[in-house]
Write a protein that holds these residues in place. Structure first.
Motif, PDB file in Angstrom:
ATOM      1  N   UNK A 114      16.895  -3.699   9.276  1.00 18.95           N
ATOM      2  CA  UNK A 114      15.458  -3.537   9.433  1.00 18.95           C
ATOM      3  C   UNK A 114      15.012  -2.106   9.129  1.00 18.95           C
ATOM      4  N   UNK A 115      15.801  -1.123   9.555  1.00 13.76           N
ATOM      5  CA  UNK A 115      15.461   0.272   9.268  1.00 13.76           C
ATOM      6  C   UNK A 115      15.436   0.500   7.761  1.00 13.76           C
ATOM      7  N   UNK A 116      16.371  -0.096   7.033  1.00 18.11           N
ATOM      8  CA  UNK A 116      16.378   0.010   5.573  1.00 18.11           C
ATOM      9  C   UNK A 116      15.152  -0.669   4.969  1.00 18.11           C
ATOM     10  N   UNK A 117      14.810  -1.820   5.518  1.00 25.14           N
ATOM     11  CA  UNK A 117      13.650  -2.569   5.009  1.00 25.14           C
ATOM     12  C   UNK A 117      12.377  -1.746   5.188  1.00 25.14           C
ATOM     13  N   UNK A 121       9.989  -0.243   2.158  1.00 27.56           N
ATOM     14  CA  UNK A 121       8.579  -0.606   2.046  1.00 27.56           C
ATOM     15  C   UNK A 121       7.681   0.570   1.688  1.00 27.56           C
ATOM     16  N   UNK A 122       8.190   1.807   1.858  1.00 31.83           N
ATOM     17  CA  UNK A 122       7.398   2.977   1.502  1.00 31.83           C
ATOM     18  C   UNK A 122       7.303   3.177   0.001  1.00 31.83           C
ATOM     19  N   UNK A 123       8.217   2.575  -0.740  1.00 29.56           N
ATOM     20  CA  UNK A 123       8.221   2.761  -2.195  1.00 29.56           C
ATOM     21  C   UNK A 123       8.056   1.452  -2.969  1.00 29.56           C
ATOM     22  N   UNK A 124       8.188   0.327  -2.294  1.00 33.53           N
ATOM     23  CA  UNK A 124       8.129  -0.975  -2.945  1.00 33.53           C
ATOM     24  C   UNK A 124       6.859  -1.693  -2.488  1.00 33.53           C
ATOM     25  N   UNK A 129       3.815  -5.296   1.178  1.00 32.67           N
ATOM     26  CA  UNK A 129       2.870  -6.382   1.457  1.00 32.67           C
ATOM     27  C   UNK A 129       3.491  -7.397   2.415  1.00 32.67           C
ATOM     28  N   UNK A 130       4.775  -7.718   2.187  1.00 27.12           N
ATOM     29  CA  UNK A 130       5.477  -8.648   3.075  1.00 27.12           C
ATOM     30  C   UNK A 130       5.561  -8.078   4.480  1.00 27.12           C
ATOM     31  N   UNK A 131       5.852  -6.776   4.581  1.00 22.98           N
ATOM     32  CA  UNK A 131       5.940  -6.116   5.875  1.00 22.98           C
ATOM     33  C   UNK A 131       4.589  -6.093   6.584  1.00 22.98           C
ATOM     34  N   UNK A 132       3.530  -5.850   5.823  1.00 26.03           N
ATOM     35  CA  UNK A 132       2.188  -5.813   6.405  1.00 26.03           C
ATOM     36  C   UNK A 132       1.812  -7.175   6.976  1.00 26.03           C
ATOM     37  N   UNK A 133       2.184  -8.224   6.264  1.00 27.76           N
ATOM     38  CA  UNK A 133       1.912  -9.581   6.740  1.00 27.76           C
ATOM     39  C   UNK A 133       2.671  -9.854   8.042  1.00 27.76           C
ATOM     40  N   UNK A 134       3.947  -9.437   8.077  1.00 24.15           N
ATOM     41  CA  UNK A 134       4.756  -9.646   9.278  1.00 24.15           C
ATOM     42  C   UNK A 134       4.200  -8.856  10.455  1.00 24.15           C
ATOM     43  N   UNK A 135       3.779  -7.614  10.185  1.00 25.08           N
ATOM     44  CA  UNK A 135       3.211  -6.759  11.234  1.00 25.08           C
ATOM     45  C   UNK A 135       1.900  -7.353  11.748  1.00 25.08           C
TER      46      UNK A 135
END
Length: 210
Positions: A114-117, A121-124, A129-135
């Protein structure tokens, strides 16, 4: 040509994702090459590229799966008829996540992934977008729970539910960061610390001085 069953296709995809996940946990996203993934999965380049066009697509699949694991565990606990208190919720969710870990697997694997993900997400943009949806989903679920807490008199009725929700999401993220970097903290220990914190009584004179 023999027809390939959906079960066979899913098993092959699973083989690739699992192999890539092991590589990413050992060496990180960027130090892992497609050759590493091929070797770890035991499949040919043609077989792997049938499912994923690039390493970035494999990273996206591994990341989405990790985020979905958290979401599923959380949603199952939140579905309870009586809303769990924050400490109970953390214990249940983290406990379920530990139970999902296979025999012989390091319980710090998911936190480290998760820390890697989050970093990726800071560069991809696509992963971001996937992370924002999950958050957003997690925040909305917490906000709904906070609303139920307010209705039961557990939380200040004037509190902004989304603000409280974001603090609680931050606590979840903090748990995973601590596990990834240092380990050694159990869900029960985390819940006890949270329980002590939220029950803390601040003297009136302290409040007035701020």
């Amino acid at each position: 040509m023999a027809r390939v069953s959906p079960e066979h296709l899913e098993a092959r995809r699973r083989q690739i994702v699992d192999g890539a996940r092991r590589c990413f946990l050992r060496n990180g996203f960027h130090a892992t090459s497609m050759q590493d993934v091929l070797k770890e999965s035991g499949l040919s380049a043609g077989a792997v590229y049938r499912y994923f066009r690039s390493k970035e697509e494999i990273i996206a699949a591994v990341a989405a799966e990790a985020l979905e694991t958290i979401r599923t565990s959380f949603d199952r606990v939140v579905a309870a008829e009586v809303p769990p208190s924050p400490d109970e919720l953390f214990t249940e969710v983290f406990g379920r996540l530990q139970e999902s870990i296979g025999a012989g697997e390091d319980p710090r694997e998911l936190p480290r992934l998760l820390v890697q993900v989050w970093s990726e997400g800071l560069r991809n943009a696509e992963l971001a977008e996937t992370m924002t949806e999950a958050y957003g989903h997690l925040s909305a679920q917490w906000a709904r729970l906070v609303g139920e807490y307010q209705a039961r008199g557990w939380v200040d009725p004037e509190a902004d539910t989304l603000h409280v929700a974001r603090i609680l999401v931050g606590a979840v993220q903090g748990y995973f960061v601590q596990q990834a970097l240092w380990g050694g903290i159990t869900p029960e220990e985390f819940a006890k610390g949270l329980r002590a914190l939220v029950s803390m009584s601040v003297p009136d004179e302290r409040r007035k001085s701020r």
